[in-house]
Design an enzyme around this catalytic site. Sequence first.
Site, mmCIF file in Angstrom:
data_model
loop_
_atom_site.group_PDB
_atom_site.id
_atom_site.type_symbol
_atom_site.label_atom_id
_atom_site.label_comp_id
_atom_site.label_asym_id
_atom_site.label_seq_id
_atom_site.Cartn_x
_atom_site.Cartn_y
_atom_site.Cartn_z
ATOM 1 N N HIS A 61 -5.438 1.171 8.883
ATOM 2 C CA HIS A 61 -6.614 1.881 8.381
ATOM 3 C C HIS A 61 -7.628 0.831 7.924
ATOM 4 O O HIS A 61 -7.399 -0.372 8.084
ATOM 5 C CB HIS A 61 -6.235 2.840 7.243
ATOM 6 C CG HIS A 61 -5.668 2.174 6.032
ATOM 7 N ND1 HIS A 61 -4.490 1.450 6.040
ATOM 8 C CD2 HIS A 61 -6.112 2.129 4.741
ATOM 9 C CE1 HIS A 61 -4.228 0.995 4.835
ATOM 10 N NE2 HIS A 61 -5.198 1.394 4.022
ATOM 11 N N ASP A 65 -8.019 -4.382 1.999
ATOM 12 C CA ASP A 65 -6.838 -5.241 1.962
ATOM 13 C C ASP A 65 -6.089 -5.286 3.290
ATOM 14 O O ASP A 65 -5.157 -6.076 3.452
ATOM 15 C CB ASP A 65 -5.893 -4.828 0.823
ATOM 16 C CG ASP A 65 -5.483 -3.367 0.864
ATOM 17 O OD1 ASP A 65 -6.195 -2.564 1.486
ATOM 18 O OD2 ASP A 65 -4.447 -3.018 0.254
ATOM 19 N N ASP A 206 0.846 2.368 3.088
ATOM 20 C CA ASP A 206 -0.224 3.225 2.583
ATOM 21 C C ASP A 206 -0.054 4.681 2.994
ATOM 22 O O ASP A 206 -0.853 5.241 3.738
ATOM 23 C CB ASP A 206 -1.586 2.693 3.048
ATOM 24 C CG ASP A 206 -1.920 1.353 2.442
ATOM 25 O OD1 ASP A 206 -2.868 1.276 1.644
ATOM 26 O OD2 ASP A 206 -1.225 0.369 2.749
ATOM 27 N N HIS A 265 3.790 -4.689 0.993
ATOM 28 C CA HIS A 265 2.643 -4.040 0.377
ATOM 29 C C HIS A 265 2.925 -3.654 -1.078
ATOM 30 O O HIS A 265 2.792 -2.503 -1.490
ATOM 31 C CB HIS A 265 2.226 -2.805 1.186
ATOM 32 C CG HIS A 265 0.815 -2.365 0.924
ATOM 33 N ND1 HIS A 265 0.489 -1.468 -0.064
ATOM 34 C CD2 HIS A 265 -0.353 -2.697 1.510
ATOM 35 C CE1 HIS A 265 -0.819 -1.263 -0.075
ATOM 36 N NE2 HIS A 265 -1.358 -2.011 0.877
#
Length: 306
Positions: A61, A65, A206, A265
């Site tokens: 996406h 970051d 995410d 992450h």
Amino acid sequence: MLDICLLGTGGMMPLPNRWLTSLMLRCNGSSMLIDCGEGTQIAMKEKSWSPKPIDVICFTHYHADHISGLPGMLLSMGNAERTEPLHMVGPKGLRRVVDGLRVVAPELPFEIIYHELSEPLEQIEFGPFVLDAFKVNHKITCYGYRVSIRRLGKFDATRAQASHIPVRCWNRLQHGETVEEDGQIYTPDMVMGAARRGLSVTYCTDTRPTPMITEMATNADLFICEGMYGEYEKLDNAKKYKHMMMVEAARIGAEAKPKEMWFTHYSPSEMKPDIYWDEISKIWPVKFARDGWTKDLVFDEEGEDK
């Protein structure tokens, strides 16, 4: 063989010993990069891996970051005198986002070919890589990726001889080509056994847990998954910003049963994420990855199944 390097494991912001998220894969002379956060180039140089041969860059996406390292990466690839086209894959809006970032890299000696994703599940092939992009559940459109390397069946010389196929055709047939020789057409199925189990890596960050993640991680050789928060107090944050708790990710691992699973992450607040190892290992044996972790995946000589 499939070479993997988890270049960066950070989420939100880089830390002194943790770059932002990025994964690089290499197979048969081809390279693929998934996400390109800040510090990706430095992490690559620390591993002595080069950006020049990257054939494909995929984005989960467009939060900073995951893409903030792209302009510098493109400039480095251009300065390395790359001329071959570069493929990019990402959610709808990819060209607009990349064009905006290219304000500081307007002239490149190579073409960029865009592949914008719009369906919940899409498959694209690049050289040896079979890429399955699957939509996940984040605050903006976000995809996870399963990267697979197919493996052909075993070559059957006895069948080839029985079919009177010239030896000079064998190599091409083994590599999946159809060959015409002296007016005869020979196809790979005439000499090859059933396809064998290949290699696969599933990468997902995410997102909240979804059934699709479990499906795409099932029996993967390596499952790399977001482990954003370890503290139970952060559950509300995880739900609000649509990230995943470590315990939630571990439960996905327990259902999918990959051969190996890594966390990535991490939230900047998780300075020592492996303090949760005792708790998480009771659910599934997840490894708490750090920047620069590498793994070489090789075909299972005993595996005959698809």
